[in-house]
Write an enzyme that holds these catalytic residues in place. Sequence first.
Site, short mmCIF file in Angstrom:
data_model
loop_
_atom_site.label_atom_id
_atom_site.label_comp_id
_atom_site.label_asym_id
_atom_site.label_seq_id
_atom_site.Cartn_x
_atom_site.Cartn_y
_atom_site.Cartn_z
N SER A 1 0.86 -1.10 -0.06
CA SER A 1 0.15 -0.01 0.00
C SER A 1 0.84 1.24 0.17
CB SER A 1 -0.96 -0.09 1.33
OG SER A 1 -1.45 1.37 1.32
N TYR B 1 -1.59 -1.57 10.20
CA TYR B 1 -1.72 -1.74 8.66
C TYR B 1 -0.35 -1.52 8.18
CZ TYR B 1 -3.71 -1.13 3.99
OH TYR B 1 -4.02 -1.28 2.66
C1 4PL Z 1 -3.64 6.95 1.04
O1 4PL Z 1 -4.20 1.12 1.93
O2 4PL Z 1 -3.01 3.93 0.93
C2 4PL Z 1 -6.66 5.24 2.68
C3 4PL Z 1 -6.93 2.73 2.96
N1 4PL Z 1 -5.56 5.88 2.33
O3 4PL Z 1 -6.40 1.60 2.85
C4 4PL Z 1 -5.11 2.07 1.94
C5 4PL Z 1 -4.53 5.65 1.69
C6 4PL Z 1 -6.23 3.83 2.77
C7 4PL Z 1 -4.09 4.37 1.47
C8 4PL Z 1 -5.25 3.45 2.00
#
Ligand code: 4PL
Length: 243
Positions: free
Chosen positions: A136, A149
Amino acid sequence: MKLENRVAIVTGAAQGIGKAIAEKLASEGATIVAADIQGDLAKETADALGGTSVQVDISKEEDAQRMVDETLSAHGKVDVLVNAAAIVPFVPWDEVDFAYWRNIISVNLDGPYLVSRAVEKPMREAGYGRIVLIASNAFYAGTPNMGPYLAAKGGVVGLTRALATELGKYGITANAVAPGITRSPATLNSPHKDAFDFVQALQAIPRHGETQDIAPAAAFLASEESGWVTGQVIVADAGHIRD
Ligand code: 4PL
């Protein structure tokens, strides 16, 4: 059709980014094993794509093994693993306790480890494999309210590098896609839905991200033609994070 005659397991295929990746890989010719803890929704994905499905909790070693065993029974091999299954939490730091931390690490980091270990044996025997993990951009951005996370997704980047190093000699590559905030059930049914406009202002491309925006990067890494790319992360986030 860069995935013709390939068998691909996609975890998290019930919804969101995982479902879009399953659809994209199928459109490129792959036979799909749609895996998810929500078995009924996984079956819907599989039925729509002419594949098979399996109900699996990726944080359970026996489940991860059974997913691969059932894939081999049904399709004879496994060329591709895409692990998109994950919990997407929004929990303020002061409300994170150790039990919650463990749960997120268990699904979002133990899970990728367990499913990768389970596909390793048949891929080594075949001398070919493509492992694609989903990280992510939140790991790079340090997004708030996602402490465990972020730690798990950073771990996924490390796991990607470890798998690439350890398995390259067997014809197996391991890479990750790091999406930015993406319209999906996980974000739209949570407080994350209120972050889209703020994040859009940071992106190079000014619109909200869709699951279909993420899938092509995964399809490239799942394909044979990506074979000289391993241990890498493709950040698919409209230019939100730039280092
Ligand atoms: C920038 O991986 O990468 C919200 C929710 N905002 O799950 C994510 C950002 C979220 C993100 C993510």
